[in-house]
Write an enzyme that holds these catalytic residues in place. Sequence first.
Site, PDB file in Angstrom:
ATOM      1  N   SER A 152      40.707  29.936  46.423  1.00 23.91           N
ATOM      2  CA  SER A 152      40.261  31.091  45.732  1.00 23.91           C
ATOM      3  C   SER A 152      39.153  31.041  44.879  1.00 23.91           C
ATOM      4  O   SER A 152      38.954  30.225  44.162  1.00 23.91           O
ATOM      5  CB  SER A 152      41.502  32.174  45.424  1.00 23.91           C
ATOM      6  OG  SER A 152      41.695  31.303  43.931  1.00 23.91           O
ATOM      7  N   LYS A 153      38.431  32.204  44.925  1.00 21.31           N
ATOM      8  CA  LYS A 153      37.127  32.131  44.051  1.00 21.31           C
ATOM      9  C   LYS A 153      37.675  32.190  42.608  1.00 21.31           C
ATOM     10  O   LYS A 153      36.703  31.486  41.656  1.00 21.31           O
ATOM     11  CB  LYS A 153      36.604  33.679  44.274  1.00 21.31           C
ATOM     12  CG  LYS A 153      35.187  33.644  43.347  1.00 21.31           C
ATOM     13  CD  LYS A 153      33.984  33.822  44.154  1.00 21.31           C
ATOM     14  CE  LYS A 153      32.887  34.008  43.011  1.00 21.31           C
ATOM     15  NZ  LYS A 153      31.915  33.665  42.580  1.00 21.31           N
ATOM     16  N   ARG A 154      38.746  32.606  42.219  1.00 23.85           N
ATOM     17  CA  ARG A 154      38.970  32.770  40.839  1.00 23.85           C
ATOM     18  C   ARG A 154      39.570  31.326  40.326  1.00 23.85           C
ATOM     19  O   ARG A 154      39.040  30.894  39.298  1.00 23.85           O
ATOM     20  CB  ARG A 154      40.242  33.601  40.684  1.00 23.85           C
ATOM     21  CG  ARG A 154      40.839  33.928  39.243  1.00 23.85           C
ATOM     22  CD  ARG A 154      41.955  34.804  39.301  1.00 23.85           C
ATOM     23  NE  ARG A 154      42.904  34.548  40.192  1.00 23.85           N
ATOM     24  CZ  ARG A 154      43.890  33.836  40.069  1.00 23.85           C
ATOM     25  NH1 ARG A 154      44.010  32.875  38.916  1.00 23.85           N
ATOM     26  NH2 ARG A 154      44.727  33.251  41.185  1.00 23.85           N
ATOM     27  N   LYS A 155      40.085  30.618  41.298  1.00 25.03           N
ATOM     28  CA  LYS A 155      40.424  29.094  40.810  1.00 25.03           C
ATOM     29  C   LYS A 155      39.580  28.016  41.189  1.00 25.03           C
ATOM     30  O   LYS A 155      39.581  27.324  40.457  1.00 25.03           O
ATOM     31  CB  LYS A 155      41.927  28.912  41.601  1.00 25.03           C
ATOM     32  CG  LYS A 155      42.594  27.900  40.882  1.00 25.03           C
ATOM     33  CD  LYS A 155      43.984  27.941  41.097  1.00 25.03           C
ATOM     34  CE  LYS A 155      44.613  26.589  40.631  1.00 25.03           C
ATOM     35  NZ  LYS A 155      45.637  25.961  41.338  1.00 25.03           N
TER      36      LYS A 155
ATOM     37  N   GLY B 154      36.181  28.739  41.906  1.00 22.76           N
ATOM     38  CA  GLY B 154      34.766  28.958  41.910  1.00 22.76           C
ATOM     39  C   GLY B 154      33.799  28.907  42.999  1.00 22.76           C
ATOM     40  O   GLY B 154      34.271  29.310  43.967  1.00 22.76           O
TER      41      GLY B 154
END
Length: 406
Positions: free
Chosen positions: A205-208, A210
């Site tokens: 995921s983008k959140r985790k 980047g």
Amino acid sequence: MITRFPPSPTGPLHIGNVRTALFNYLFAKKHGGQFIVRIEDTDKTRSKKEYEDDMLESLVWLGIKREGELWHQSERTEIYKKYLHKLIDDGKAYISHETEGENREVVRFKNPNKKVAFDDLIRGAVEFDTTELEDFIIARNIDDPVYHLAVVVDDAEAGVTHIIRGEDHISNTPRHILIQEALGFPRPIYAHLPLILASDKSKLSKRKHGEAVSLNYYRAKGYLPEAMVNYLALLGWNPGTEQEIFTMEELIGQFDLAKIQKGGAIFDEKKLQWVNKEHIKRLPPEEQRKLLVKSLEGEPYLVGEPELDLEKLPWKKVSKEETVVYLEKVLEIISSGNMSRVPLDIMRYAEREGKGNVLWPVRYALTGATASPDPFIILEILGKEKSLGRLEKAIMALKNAEIKDS
Ligand code: GLU
């Protein structure tokens, strides 16, 4: 047979979406069908034209060719409205006056509260009790349908036969089936792909993770489109043979939804690097050289002057004195020779005197780096004048050190 890729242009193209697009493309092409793309831009605040352009250009770069017209959901409001009215007129949906901060007139689907079962090509028999979904919202107001309605209408109008998408959408499928049934649309065949996981087995995921989740990240690093396609095809699928390196044509020939695994697929950049190397090896030598040169852009020794550590200049047990002799000979070859013959002449000399003895100090004198590509590439990028200057500087420094030592 028609498959589709319907991205929401709300961010840079995620590699999970690339894999979804690829599998839809491979499946359609394998069966002589059509692969279409539509833009799901109903979320007006988050959808951006630049993301759409980036996504379309990325597909071209990858060699995933879309067919037919490019629909934008934002331009199809009237069509969705027609279907919303039909559902309301048929008593299958209703306008609900709600106050949630503000007054809203949402459209809710009249849930028949039943069990919905479907045969997923990857997950097998799936059954959901839709009761818990209650009368779910299908439009924020009559002019503003939500994804669930738009997706069902678009897939039906485009004649989509197979819906291949990420497993994160499986819980949406019962809603979609209920809406299809209410509108009298045929049910497409579903295939929900396993998630792509990071090496720690968490969802990518983008959140985790980047930037490392977007295709552009890998593109900027210089990975070939052939390698991206090949590697992503192996995330959740394998042909059941030892073959790991495929061209797009080979993938189309061998792709088979029945061979897709149920469990998550781990994204491993090391493996991607290996796949990339294998594809580079298959390129013509001139292309390979261009890539190598490009990959060196921004190296400190190309941007500025190298810092030399004289102790590192001679190869292994070779003395500074001998090293001067080797470098002076190479200097002579470069200054007198035609640049196109220089590599050959240096190589001949190096073979006579010992490759390491000659090539190591040349490379180090040119770069000040103990790890770099072969000196011939560096020579070529630096050009004759710069190369001569650097070699002279190294020779001078060695001679000065000798004077001091004696
Ligand atoms: N716009 C949705 C997405 O990008 C599409 C989901 C679907 O394939 O139905 O996730």
